[in-house]
Design an enzyme around this catalytic site. Structure first.
Site, PDB file in Angstrom:
ATOM      1  N   ARG A 133      -2.186  -5.302  -8.622  1.00 40.83           N
ATOM      2  CA  ARG A 133      -0.996  -6.115  -8.379  1.00 40.83           C
ATOM      3  C   ARG A 133      -0.812  -7.197  -9.422  1.00 40.83           C
ATOM      4  O   ARG A 133       0.295  -7.549  -9.777  1.00 40.83           O
ATOM      5  CB  ARG A 133      -1.080  -6.776  -6.994  1.00 40.83           C
ATOM      6  CG  ARG A 133      -0.947  -5.788  -5.850  1.00 40.83           C
ATOM      7  CD  ARG A 133      -1.488  -6.380  -4.584  1.00 40.83           C
ATOM      8  NE  ARG A 133      -2.905  -6.697  -4.756  1.00 40.83           N
ATOM      9  CZ  ARG A 133      -3.616  -7.438  -3.942  1.00 40.83           C
ATOM     10  NH1 ARG A 133      -3.046  -7.977  -2.893  1.00 40.83           N
ATOM     11  NH2 ARG A 133      -4.892  -7.656  -4.156  1.00 40.83           N
ATOM     12  N   SER A 148      -3.209  -7.966   3.058  1.00 40.33           N
ATOM     13  CA  SER A 148      -3.298  -7.801   4.515  1.00 40.33           C
ATOM     14  C   SER A 148      -3.628  -9.110   5.216  1.00 40.33           C
ATOM     15  O   SER A 148      -3.176  -9.349   6.344  1.00 40.33           O
ATOM     16  CB  SER A 148      -4.347  -6.740   4.855  1.00 40.33           C
ATOM     17  OG  SER A 148      -4.006  -5.527   4.248  1.00 40.33           O
ATOM     18  N   HIS A 189       0.840  -1.210   0.000  1.00 41.58           N
ATOM     19  CA  HIS A 189       0.000   0.000   0.000  1.00 41.58           C
ATOM     20  C   HIS A 189       0.877   1.263   0.000  1.00 41.58           C
ATOM     21  O   HIS A 189       0.574   2.231  -0.690  1.00 41.58           O
ATOM     22  CB  HIS A 189      -0.889   0.040   1.254  1.00 41.58           C
ATOM     23  CG  HIS A 189      -1.891  -1.066   1.361  1.00 41.58           C
ATOM     24  ND1 HIS A 189      -1.932  -1.928   2.429  1.00 41.58           N
ATOM     25  CD2 HIS A 189      -2.885  -1.453   0.534  1.00 41.58           C
ATOM     26  CE1 HIS A 189      -2.934  -2.787   2.264  1.00 41.58           C
ATOM     27  NE2 HIS A 189      -3.521  -2.530   1.130  1.00 41.58           N
ATOM     28  N   LYS A 249     -16.207  -7.395   4.585  1.00 42.98           N
ATOM     29  CA  LYS A 249     -15.062  -7.667   5.471  1.00 42.98           C
ATOM     30  C   LYS A 249     -15.354  -7.253   6.904  1.00 42.98           C
ATOM     31  O   LYS A 249     -16.038  -6.258   7.144  1.00 42.98           O
ATOM     32  CB  LYS A 249     -13.834  -6.888   4.989  1.00 42.98           C
ATOM     33  CG  LYS A 249     -13.219  -7.453   3.736  1.00 42.98           C
ATOM     34  CD  LYS A 249     -11.950  -6.710   3.359  1.00 42.98           C
ATOM     35  CE  LYS A 249     -11.331  -7.286   2.107  1.00 42.98           C
ATOM     36  NZ  LYS A 249     -10.185  -6.499   1.632  1.00 42.98           N
TER      37      LYS A 249
HETATM   38  N1  COA Z   1      -0.225  -3.994  -1.683  1.00 46.84           N
HETATM   39  C1  COA Z   1      -0.571  -4.988  -0.866  1.00 46.84           C
HETATM   40  N2  COA Z   1      -1.823  -5.399  -0.707  1.00 46.84           N
HETATM   41  C2  COA Z   1      -2.762  -4.780  -1.397  1.00 46.84           C
HETATM   42  C3  COA Z   1      -2.480  -3.733  -2.272  1.00 46.84           C
HETATM   43  C4  COA Z   1      -1.141  -3.347  -2.413  1.00 46.84           C
HETATM   44  N3  COA Z   1      -0.772  -2.356  -3.209  1.00 46.84           N
HETATM   45  N4  COA Z   1      -3.631  -3.324  -2.823  1.00 46.84           N
HETATM   46  C5  COA Z   1      -4.596  -4.090  -2.307  1.00 46.84           C
HETATM   47  N5  COA Z   1      -4.073  -4.969  -1.450  1.00 46.84           N
HETATM   48  C6  COA Z   1      -4.770  -6.016  -0.702  1.00 46.84           C
HETATM   49  C7  COA Z   1      -5.400  -5.489   0.539  1.00 46.84           C
HETATM   50  O1  COA Z   1      -4.526  -5.592   1.632  1.00 46.84           O
HETATM   51  C8  COA Z   1      -6.591  -6.392   0.668  1.00 46.84           C
HETATM   52  O2  COA Z   1      -6.195  -7.589   1.297  1.00 46.84           O
HETATM   53  P1  COA Z   1      -7.188  -8.460   2.155  1.00 46.84           P
HETATM   54  O3  COA Z   1      -8.339  -8.813   1.269  1.00 46.84           O
HETATM   55  O4  COA Z   1      -6.364  -9.619   2.519  1.00 46.84           O
HETATM   56  O5  COA Z   1      -7.611  -7.636   3.334  1.00 46.84           O
HETATM   57  C9  COA Z   1      -6.972  -6.695  -0.774  1.00 46.84           C
HETATM   58  O6  COA Z   1      -5.798  -6.522  -1.511  1.00 46.84           O
HETATM   59  C10 COA Z   1      -7.949  -5.738  -1.378  1.00 46.84           C
HETATM   60  O7  COA Z   1      -8.404  -4.890  -0.435  1.00 46.84           O
HETATM   61  P2  COA Z   1      -8.361  -3.295  -0.388  1.00 46.84           P
HETATM   62  O8  COA Z   1      -7.422  -2.678  -1.342  1.00 46.84           O
HETATM   63  O9  COA Z   1      -8.269  -2.912   1.034  1.00 46.84           O
HETATM   64  O10 COA Z   1      -9.693  -3.004  -0.953  1.00 46.84           O
HETATM   65  P3  COA Z   1     -11.029  -3.523  -0.458  1.00 46.84           P
HETATM   66  O11 COA Z   1     -11.437  -4.425  -1.538  1.00 46.84           O
HETATM   67  O12 COA Z   1     -11.135  -4.083   0.889  1.00 46.84           O
HETATM   68  O13 COA Z   1     -11.697  -2.137  -0.380  1.00 46.84           O
HETATM   69  C11 COA Z   1     -13.254  -0.481  -0.767  1.00 46.84           C
HETATM   70  C12 COA Z   1     -12.718  -1.847  -1.145  1.00 46.84           C
HETATM   71  C13 COA Z   1     -13.234  -0.267   0.755  1.00 46.84           C
HETATM   72  C14 COA Z   1     -12.434   0.581  -1.439  1.00 46.84           C
HETATM   73  C15 COA Z   1     -14.679  -0.507  -1.316  1.00 46.84           C
HETATM   74  O14 COA Z   1     -15.383  -1.554  -0.704  1.00 46.84           O
HETATM   75  C16 COA Z   1     -15.399   0.801  -1.122  1.00 46.84           C
HETATM   76  O15 COA Z   1     -15.238   1.700  -1.921  1.00 46.84           O
HETATM   77  N6  COA Z   1     -16.219   0.893  -0.071  1.00 46.84           N
HETATM   78  C17 COA Z   1     -17.003   2.072   0.203  1.00 46.84           C
HETATM   79  C18 COA Z   1     -18.445   1.859  -0.199  1.00 46.84           C
HETATM   80  C19 COA Z   1     -18.624   2.092  -1.659  1.00 46.84           C
HETATM   81  O16 COA Z   1     -18.494   3.170  -2.170  1.00 46.84           O
HETATM   82  N7  COA Z   1     -18.967   1.012  -2.350  1.00 46.84           N
HETATM   83  C20 COA Z   1     -19.143   1.035  -3.765  1.00 46.84           C
HETATM   84  C21 COA Z   1     -17.857   0.695  -4.464  1.00 46.84           C
HETATM   85  S1  COA Z   1     -18.212   0.108  -6.074  1.00 46.84           S
END
Ligand code: COA
Length: 163
Positions: free
Chosen positions: A90, A128, A17, A41
């Site tokens: 990624r 994560s 990140h 989550k």
């Molecule tokens: N390096 C390492 N890990 C990474 C990474 C990077 N550069 N980019 C993503 N990841 C990992 C994260 O750690 C996470 O791991 P996990 O699943 O083991 O916890 C996974 O890849 C993806 O998660 P993350 O990037 O945290 O995104 P998310 O999918 O959990 O988040 C939100 C999505 C929160 C952005 C999305 O749900 C959101 O926008 N929510 C708000 C409500 C909304 O507007 N919804 C409509 C969206 S269409």
């Protein structure tokens, strides 16, 4: 002023990140790292803990802020005058989910553009959940998260020995 949101669950923030944050802050005037809610989550760290951990890590960057938001991302983007949403890509396996999210966000707010950045290839496998799992069993996570995040994980798991 070009403002971008970098949203995620960040449970916890990893070097992958941070790599994306560093790239984004070179492109945009301001980057707001946004601890957002993914309804599928149930994070291990609270919103406050995740914000605190990220703040400790990005303190050294003068154009990066950290905020938390519980609603729709595009609403928060408008509120903060952000015109872009940054997401890390990624591997190809990330694409389908990211593509769907980017198009949905564009449908909801067509003036906000999703920008994909590729973190360094050494972080391709990292997420994560892996960090949490290794920490659960007392494994060494020093290559995945900064020392301050490691301390928070050790505290969470009540570990006294350093991994
Ligand atoms: N390096 C390492 N890990 C990474 C990474 C990077 N550069 N980019 C993503 N990841 C990992 C994260 O750690 C996470 O791991 P996990 O699943 O083991 O916890 C996974 O890849 C993806 O998660 P993350 O990037 O945290 O995104 P998310 O999918 O959990 O988040 C939100 C999505 C929160 C952005 C999305 O749900 C959101 O926008 N929510 C708000 C409500 C909304 O507007 N919804 C409509 C969206 S269409």
């Amino acid at each position: 002023m070009k403002i971008a949101l970098y949203p995620g669950t960040f449970d916890p923030i990893t070097y992958g990140h941070i790599d994306v944050i560093e790239r984004a802050r070179e492109i945009f005037d301001k980057v707001i790292v946004t601890v957002a809610h993914n309804t599928s989550k149930q994070p291990m760290f609270t919103d406050e803990e995740r914000v605190k951990m990220i703040r400790e890590v990005v303190r050294k960057f003068n154009n990066v802020e950290v905020k938390c938001f519980g609603g729709l991302l595009v609403t928060f983007a408008r509120k903060n005058h952000a015109t872009a949403i940054v997401r890390g890509l990624r591997a190809v396996s990330d694409f389908e989910y990211e593509f769907q999210m980017a198009l949905t966000n564009r449908k909801l707010a067509d003036t906000i553009t999703t920008v994909f950045l590729m973190p360094h290839e050494k972080y391709t496998y990292l997420n994560s959940s892996i960090v949490r799992e290794i920490a659960t069993f007392g494994g060494d996570i020093s290559e995945f998260v900064p020392p301050s995040v490691r301390r928070h994980l050790m505290k969470k798991f009540k570990l006294t020995t350093s991994f």
